[in-house]
Design a protein around this motif. Sequence first.
Motif, PDB file in Angstrom:
ATOM      1  N   PRO A  59     -77.133   1.346 -54.565  1.00  0.00           N
ATOM      2  CA  PRO A  59     -78.146   1.669 -55.422  1.00  0.00           C
ATOM      3  C   PRO A  59     -77.838   2.013 -57.149  1.00  0.00           C
ATOM      4  O   PRO A  59     -76.487   2.623 -56.651  1.00  0.00           O
ATOM      5  CB  PRO A  59     -78.653   2.642 -54.458  1.00  0.00           C
ATOM      6  N   ARG A  60     -78.321   2.429 -57.748  1.00  0.00           N
ATOM      7  CA  ARG A  60     -78.847   3.181 -58.186  1.00  0.00           C
ATOM      8  C   ARG A  60     -78.163   4.507 -58.652  1.00  0.00           C
ATOM      9  O   ARG A  60     -79.011   5.186 -57.423  1.00  0.00           O
ATOM     10  CB  ARG A  60     -79.889   3.648 -59.507  1.00  0.00           C
ATOM     11  N   TYR A  61     -77.299   5.132 -59.023  1.00  0.00           N
ATOM     12  CA  TYR A  61     -77.444   6.797 -59.309  1.00  0.00           C
ATOM     13  C   TYR A  61     -78.233   7.471 -59.510  1.00  0.00           C
ATOM     14  O   TYR A  61     -79.063   7.004 -60.681  1.00  0.00           O
ATOM     15  CB  TYR A  61     -75.705   6.367 -59.690  1.00  0.00           C
ATOM     16  N   THR A  62     -78.393   8.363 -59.121  1.00  0.00           N
ATOM     17  CA  THR A  62     -79.444   9.209 -59.905  1.00  0.00           C
ATOM     18  C   THR A  62     -79.358  10.770 -59.461  1.00  0.00           C
ATOM     19  O   THR A  62     -79.164  11.135 -58.537  1.00  0.00           O
ATOM     20  CB  THR A  62     -80.864   9.008 -58.481  1.00  0.00           C
ATOM     21  N   PRO A  63     -79.113  11.455 -60.960  1.00  0.00           N
ATOM     22  CA  PRO A  63     -78.619  13.106 -60.728  1.00  0.00           C
ATOM     23  C   PRO A  63     -79.848  13.779 -60.092  1.00  0.00           C
ATOM     24  O   PRO A  63     -80.890  13.289 -59.592  1.00  0.00           O
ATOM     25  CB  PRO A  63     -78.959  13.695 -63.035  1.00  0.00           C
ATOM     26  N   LEU A  64     -78.836  14.187 -59.677  1.00  0.00           N
ATOM     27  CA  LEU A  64     -79.404  15.394 -58.332  1.00  0.00           C
ATOM     28  C   LEU A  64     -80.361  16.113 -59.092  1.00  0.00           C
ATOM     29  O   LEU A  64     -81.840  16.942 -58.341  1.00  0.00           O
ATOM     30  CB  LEU A  64     -78.690  17.002 -58.535  1.00  0.00           C
ATOM     31  N   SER A  65     -81.238  16.585 -60.464  1.00  0.00           N
ATOM     32  CA  SER A  65     -81.998  17.726 -60.822  1.00  0.00           C
ATOM     33  C   SER A  65     -83.144  16.521 -60.476  1.00  0.00           C
ATOM     34  O   SER A  65     -84.403  17.362 -60.587  1.00  0.00           O
ATOM     35  CB  SER A  65     -82.037  17.822 -62.595  1.00  0.00           C
ATOM     36  N   LYS A  66     -83.254  14.807 -60.657  1.00  0.00           N
ATOM     37  CA  LYS A  66     -84.088  14.403 -60.047  1.00  0.00           C
ATOM     38  C   LYS A  66     -84.283  13.553 -59.000  1.00  0.00           C
ATOM     39  O   LYS A  66     -85.582  13.090 -58.423  1.00  0.00           O
ATOM     40  CB  LYS A  66     -84.620  13.352 -61.445  1.00  0.00           C
ATOM     41  N   ARG A  67     -83.751  14.100 -58.270  1.00  0.00           N
ATOM     42  CA  ARG A  67     -83.634  13.438 -56.720  1.00  0.00           C
ATOM     43  C   ARG A  67     -84.782  14.009 -55.921  1.00  0.00           C
ATOM     44  O   ARG A  67     -85.175  13.136 -54.807  1.00  0.00           O
ATOM     45  CB  ARG A  67     -82.137  13.944 -55.975  1.00  0.00           C
ATOM     46  N   GLN A  68     -85.398  15.043 -56.024  1.00  0.00           N
ATOM     47  CA  GLN A  68     -86.417  15.153 -55.816  1.00  0.00           C
ATOM     48  C   GLN A  68     -87.522  14.940 -55.909  1.00  0.00           C
ATOM     49  O   GLN A  68     -88.706  14.832 -54.895  1.00  0.00           O
ATOM     50  CB  GLN A  68     -86.832  16.914 -56.187  1.00  0.00           C
ATOM     51  N   ASP A  69     -88.010  13.823 -57.592  1.00  0.00           N
ATOM     52  CA  ASP A  69     -89.054  13.702 -57.496  1.00  0.00           C
ATOM     53  C   ASP A  69     -88.607  12.130 -57.481  1.00  0.00           C
ATOM     54  O   ASP A  69     -89.789  11.582 -57.236  1.00  0.00           O
ATOM     55  CB  ASP A  69     -89.238  13.581 -59.045  1.00  0.00           C
ATOM     56  N   ARG A  70     -87.499  11.072 -56.199  1.00  0.00           N
ATOM     57  CA  ARG A  70     -87.707   9.826 -56.303  1.00  0.00           C
ATOM     58  C   ARG A  70     -89.086   9.923 -55.181  1.00  0.00           C
ATOM     59  O   ARG A  70     -89.264   8.664 -55.401  1.00  0.00           O
ATOM     60  CB  ARG A  70     -86.040   9.966 -55.690  1.00  0.00           C
ATOM     61  N   PRO A  71     -88.828  10.637 -54.453  1.00  0.00           N
ATOM     62  CA  PRO A  71     -89.350   9.628 -53.174  1.00  0.00           C
ATOM     63  C   PRO A  71     -91.587   9.352 -54.166  1.00  0.00           C
ATOM     64  O   PRO A  71     -92.731   8.600 -53.240  1.00  0.00           O
ATOM     65  CB  PRO A  71     -89.734  10.897 -52.223  1.00  0.00           C
ATOM     66  N   ASN A  72     -91.686  10.956 -55.480  1.00  0.00           N
ATOM     67  CA  ASN A  72     -92.831  10.308 -55.619  1.00  0.00           C
ATOM     68  C   ASN A  72     -93.406   9.547 -56.637  1.00  0.00           C
ATOM     69  O   ASN A  72     -94.054   8.079 -56.584  1.00  0.00           O
ATOM     70  CB  ASN A  72     -93.733  11.568 -56.765  1.00  0.00           C
ATOM     71  N   SER A  73     -91.986   8.974 -56.762  1.00  0.00           N
ATOM     72  CA  SER A  73     -91.802   7.659 -57.877  1.00  0.00           C
ATOM     73  C   SER A  73     -91.729   6.277 -57.055  1.00  0.00           C
ATOM     74  O   SER A  73     -92.416   5.326 -57.187  1.00  0.00           O
ATOM     75  CB  SER A  73     -90.723   7.293 -58.375  1.00  0.00           C
ATOM     76  N   ILE A  74     -91.417   5.922 -55.435  1.00  0.00           N
ATOM     77  CA  ILE A  74     -91.394   5.307 -54.754  1.00  0.00           C
ATOM     78  C   ILE A  74     -92.463   4.888 -54.126  1.00  0.00           C
ATOM     79  O   ILE A  74     -93.369   4.252 -54.153  1.00  0.00           O
ATOM     80  CB  ILE A  74     -90.391   5.697 -52.989  1.00  0.00           C
ATOM     81  N   LEU A  75     -93.661   6.466 -54.306  1.00  0.00           N
ATOM     82  CA  LEU A  75     -94.902   6.128 -53.310  1.00  0.00           C
ATOM     83  C   LEU A  75     -95.705   5.725 -54.435  1.00  0.00           C
ATOM     84  O   LEU A  75     -96.548   4.787 -54.585  1.00  0.00           O
ATOM     85  CB  LEU A  75     -95.541   7.611 -53.478  1.00  0.00           C
ATOM     86  N   TRP A  76     -95.335   5.807 -56.151  1.00  0.00           N
ATOM     87  CA  TRP A  76     -96.058   4.924 -56.993  1.00  0.00           C
ATOM     88  C   TRP A  76     -96.215   3.333 -56.909  1.00  0.00           C
ATOM     89  O   TRP A  76     -97.099   3.478 -57.659  1.00  0.00           O
ATOM     90  CB  TRP A  76     -95.855   5.949 -58.381  1.00  0.00           C
ATOM     91  N   LEU A  77     -94.376   3.460 -56.423  1.00  0.00           N
ATOM     92  CA  LEU A  77     -94.274   2.253 -56.676  1.00  0.00           C
ATOM     93  C   LEU A  77     -95.258   1.000 -55.883  1.00  0.00           C
ATOM     94  O   LEU A  77     -95.467   0.219 -56.027  1.00  0.00           O
ATOM     95  CB  LEU A  77     -93.109   1.707 -56.731  1.00  0.00           C
TER      96      LEU A  77
END
Length: 253
Positions: A92-110
């Motif tokens: 999986p692609r590396y995601t910076p720590l500052s953006k990991r909390q927003d990752r579930p929201n982006s998954i929900l959007w997709l």
Amino acid sequence: MAKPLMAKATAVWLVDNTTISFKQIADFVGMHELEVQGIADGDVAAGVKGFDPIANNQLTQEEIDAAQNNPLHKLKLKFNPSAAGEEKRRGPRYTPLSKRQDRPNSILWLVKFHPELSDGQIAKLVGTTKPTIQSIRERTHWNIANMQPIDPVALGLCKQSELDTAVQKAAAKKAAEGGVMSDDERRKLVSTEQSLEMDAAPKIPTAIEGLETFSLSDEPSDEKEDEPIIDADSFFNLPKGGADDEDEDDLRP
């Protein structure tokens, strides 16, 4: 073409220790020629310590001499037998720590706006795992009540071009399977640029299609002739008579 390790530090060393042209250095390290010129002027890479490519087995002195004597010569990275056969690490692609909390929201959007994307495509776009995607699809995620769908491009988790490529692959797969798509699904399967170029013509529902020109009369309203006004006497076909006639009937024996 393979690039050297620590490209900017290597460019700093070549600028300080050789007479190779900026264009040759830029092509070798994968930078723009103006960036290399900025290194020479002190505007770029200030404080960066030079990285010796000869001592680190990336260039030979003969290769540097050839480049200094011929401005058209292109530097070639020294062949390293130990690196032969290496493949890029998959995962999986590396995601910076500052953006990991927003990752579930982006998954929900997709999941909401592009349900045709597979779990593998979503995992590659935003750098997550399939169990997490599955829990959001089934709405069993522990924080599903507080999640809001947010575009991953707006969050910086992926590029618009990457999202469009994934959507186009999903569209090709859907077409190959022969599935019937609705209008909404068809719009989701196109890229952003194609969607913006579509005409926004209003559509008439199928249930009332053909009724937009329906009329209760045979002739258009503007071509109708003025009908004569019918009074009560003519309508009931009453005989016309005056007051004198009524008097004569009363006086007759």
